[in-house]
Design an enzyme around this catalytic site. Structure first.
Site, PDB file in Angstrom:
ATOM      1  N   SER A  40       6.455  12.802 -39.384  1.00 59.30           N
ATOM      2  CA  SER A  40       7.010  11.398 -39.925  1.00 59.30           C
ATOM      3  C   SER A  40       7.723  11.652 -41.219  1.00 59.30           C
ATOM      4  O   SER A  40       7.392  12.490 -42.175  1.00 59.30           O
ATOM      5  CB  SER A  40       5.596  10.478 -40.208  1.00 59.30           C
ATOM      6  OG  SER A  40       4.943  11.131 -41.295  1.00 59.30           O
ATOM      7  N   ARG A  41       8.394  10.628 -41.442  1.00 62.81           N
ATOM      8  CA  ARG A  41       9.065  10.585 -42.692  1.00 62.81           C
ATOM      9  C   ARG A  41       8.371  10.343 -44.086  1.00 62.81           C
ATOM     10  O   ARG A  41       8.797  11.271 -45.063  1.00 62.81           O
ATOM     11  CB  ARG A  41      10.615   9.478 -42.706  1.00 62.81           C
ATOM     12  CG  ARG A  41      11.484   9.911 -41.837  1.00 62.81           C
ATOM     13  CD  ARG A  41      12.632   8.982 -41.795  1.00 62.81           C
ATOM     14  NE  ARG A  41      12.385   7.435 -41.519  1.00 62.81           N
ATOM     15  CZ  ARG A  41      13.026   6.520 -41.378  1.00 62.81           C
ATOM     16  NH1 ARG A  41      14.423   6.820 -41.253  1.00 62.81           N
ATOM     17  NH2 ARG A  41      12.711   5.285 -40.777  1.00 62.81           N
ATOM     18  N   GLU A  66      14.836   6.846 -29.524  1.00 63.88           N
ATOM     19  CA  GLU A  66      14.086   7.246 -30.773  1.00 63.88           C
ATOM     20  C   GLU A  66      13.950   9.007 -30.809  1.00 63.88           C
ATOM     21  O   GLU A  66      14.134   9.436 -31.841  1.00 63.88           O
ATOM     22  CB  GLU A  66      12.721   6.499 -30.418  1.00 63.88           C
ATOM     23  CG  GLU A  66      12.739   5.122 -30.960  1.00 63.88           C
ATOM     24  CD  GLU A  66      13.251   4.987 -32.244  1.00 63.88           C
ATOM     25  OE1 GLU A  66      13.303   5.642 -33.136  1.00 63.88           O
ATOM     26  OE2 GLU A  66      13.764   3.714 -32.307  1.00 63.88           O
ATOM     27  N   GLU A  69      17.439  10.036 -32.191  1.00 63.57           N
ATOM     28  CA  GLU A  69      17.603   9.799 -33.448  1.00 63.57           C
ATOM     29  C   GLU A  69      16.553  10.739 -34.341  1.00 63.57           C
ATOM     30  O   GLU A  69      16.798  11.181 -35.306  1.00 63.57           O
ATOM     31  CB  GLU A  69      17.141   8.478 -33.726  1.00 63.57           C
ATOM     32  CG  GLU A  69      18.442   7.457 -33.412  1.00 63.57           C
ATOM     33  CD  GLU A  69      18.039   6.062 -33.632  1.00 63.57           C
ATOM     34  OE1 GLU A  69      17.158   5.625 -34.166  1.00 63.57           O
ATOM     35  OE2 GLU A  69      18.931   5.175 -33.172  1.00 63.57           O
ATOM     36  N   GLU A  70      15.447  10.834 -34.078  1.00 66.80           N
ATOM     37  CA  GLU A  70      14.202  11.520 -34.848  1.00 66.80           C
ATOM     38  C   GLU A  70      14.158  13.103 -34.559  1.00 66.80           C
ATOM     39  O   GLU A  70      13.710  13.567 -35.527  1.00 66.80           O
ATOM     40  CB  GLU A  70      12.883  10.727 -34.530  1.00 66.80           C
ATOM     41  CG  GLU A  70      12.956   9.358 -35.020  1.00 66.80           C
ATOM     42  CD  GLU A  70      11.685   8.655 -35.031  1.00 66.80           C
ATOM     43  OE1 GLU A  70      10.609   9.574 -34.451  1.00 66.80           O
ATOM     44  OE2 GLU A  70      11.392   7.587 -34.798  1.00 66.80           O
ATOM     45  N   ARG A  89       1.022   0.837 -42.087  1.00 69.27           N
ATOM     46  CA  ARG A  89       0.992   0.169 -43.188  1.00 69.27           C
ATOM     47  C   ARG A  89       2.456  -0.237 -43.386  1.00 69.27           C
ATOM     48  O   ARG A  89       3.389   0.330 -43.188  1.00 69.27           O
ATOM     49  CB  ARG A  89       0.623   1.129 -44.289  1.00 69.27           C
ATOM     50  CG  ARG A  89       0.754   0.553 -45.814  1.00 69.27           C
ATOM     51  CD  ARG A  89      -0.415   0.926 -46.607  1.00 69.27           C
ATOM     52  NE  ARG A  89      -1.518   1.209 -46.110  1.00 69.27           N
ATOM     53  CZ  ARG A  89      -2.651   0.760 -46.307  1.00 69.27           C
ATOM     54  NH1 ARG A  89      -2.632  -0.636 -46.555  1.00 69.27           N
ATOM     55  NH2 ARG A  89      -3.924   1.129 -45.743  1.00 69.27           N
ATOM     56  N   HIS A  97      -1.507  -3.820 -36.585  1.00 69.67           N
ATOM     57  CA  HIS A  97      -1.964  -2.958 -35.310  1.00 69.67           C
ATOM     58  C   HIS A  97      -0.893  -2.556 -34.391  1.00 69.67           C
ATOM     59  O   HIS A  97      -0.243  -3.643 -34.131  1.00 69.67           O
ATOM     60  CB  HIS A  97      -3.020  -3.473 -34.672  1.00 69.67           C
ATOM     61  CG  HIS A  97      -3.824  -2.680 -33.736  1.00 69.67           C
ATOM     62  ND1 HIS A  97      -4.494  -1.676 -34.150  1.00 69.67           N
ATOM     63  CD2 HIS A  97      -4.127  -3.179 -32.607  1.00 69.67           C
ATOM     64  CE1 HIS A  97      -5.133  -1.294 -33.228  1.00 69.67           C
ATOM     65  NE2 HIS A  97      -4.748  -1.923 -31.975  1.00 69.67           N
ATOM     66  N   ARG A 120      13.107  15.206 -41.010  1.00 71.57           N
ATOM     67  CA  ARG A 120      12.133  15.434 -40.326  1.00 71.57           C
ATOM     68  C   ARG A 120      12.070  16.804 -39.998  1.00 71.57           C
ATOM     69  O   ARG A 120      13.224  17.503 -39.931  1.00 71.57           O
ATOM     70  CB  ARG A 120      11.929  14.566 -39.044  1.00 71.57           C
ATOM     71  CG  ARG A 120      12.052  13.261 -39.205  1.00 71.57           C
ATOM     72  CD  ARG A 120      11.941  12.473 -37.885  1.00 71.57           C
ATOM     73  NE  ARG A 120      12.124  11.096 -38.075  1.00 71.57           N
ATOM     74  CZ  ARG A 120      10.984  10.196 -38.244  1.00 71.57           C
ATOM     75  NH1 ARG A 120       9.839  10.994 -37.907  1.00 71.57           N
ATOM     76  NH2 ARG A 120      11.048   9.031 -38.322  1.00 71.57           N
TER      77      ARG A 120
END
Length: 150
Positions: A40-41, A66, A69-70, A89, A97, A120
């Protein structure tokens, strides 16, 4: 005696929102299955590529976007293999959620450059090891049970 549950309305940011994820996989020359995780970034935890719905793209196509891109991956998307949940968050400090629908991606190409390559890391590993690396309990189970043969 029957218990009656009183329903209360959850806070607006607790309503589950949906994201779409790719579970990238390949076979080794020996025939073993490997899956790919990315960091995760922000927290640098091991995760699978995922994101919010993209207008004009079906869920599997959004998951494929995704993955490119990731992680710089492209290939063939399969039918959803399951869902997992986590709490994201938000910038406001509140928690959202999220339900994540997961699609297997049989990787055909690992691109040498991709949009988030400087943000990443990516790692190929056996599903059992990948399940140990991720934090979300439902994602652990989903990866550990992954079987591309059905």
């Amino acid at each position: 005696m029957t218990k009656i549950r009183q329903r209360t309305r959850p806070e607006p940011d607790r309503e589950p929102r949906t994201q779409y994820a790719a579970l990238p996989w390949r076979r080794t020359p020996e025939g073993a299955v490997e899956v790919l995780l990315v960091t995760s970034r922000e927290t640098r935890r091991w995760v699978i590529p995922k994101g919010w719905p993209i207008k004009k793209l079906k869920p599997a196509a959004a998951a494929a976007q995704e993955a490119f891109e990731e992680a710089g991956l492209s290939g063939t998307m399969g039918k959803a293999v399951g869902d997992y949940h986590y709490d994201k968050r938000l910038r406001s400090g509140r928690t959202q959620h999220v339900r994540v629908r997961v699609f297997p991606l049989l990787v055909a190409e690992e691109h040498p450059a991709w949009p988030e390559m400087d943000q990443r890391e990516r790692r190929w590993t056996a599903p059992a090891h990948a399940a140990e690396l991720v934090d979300e309990p439902e994602l652990k189970l989903l990866i550990a049970a992954f079987n591309p043969n059905g």
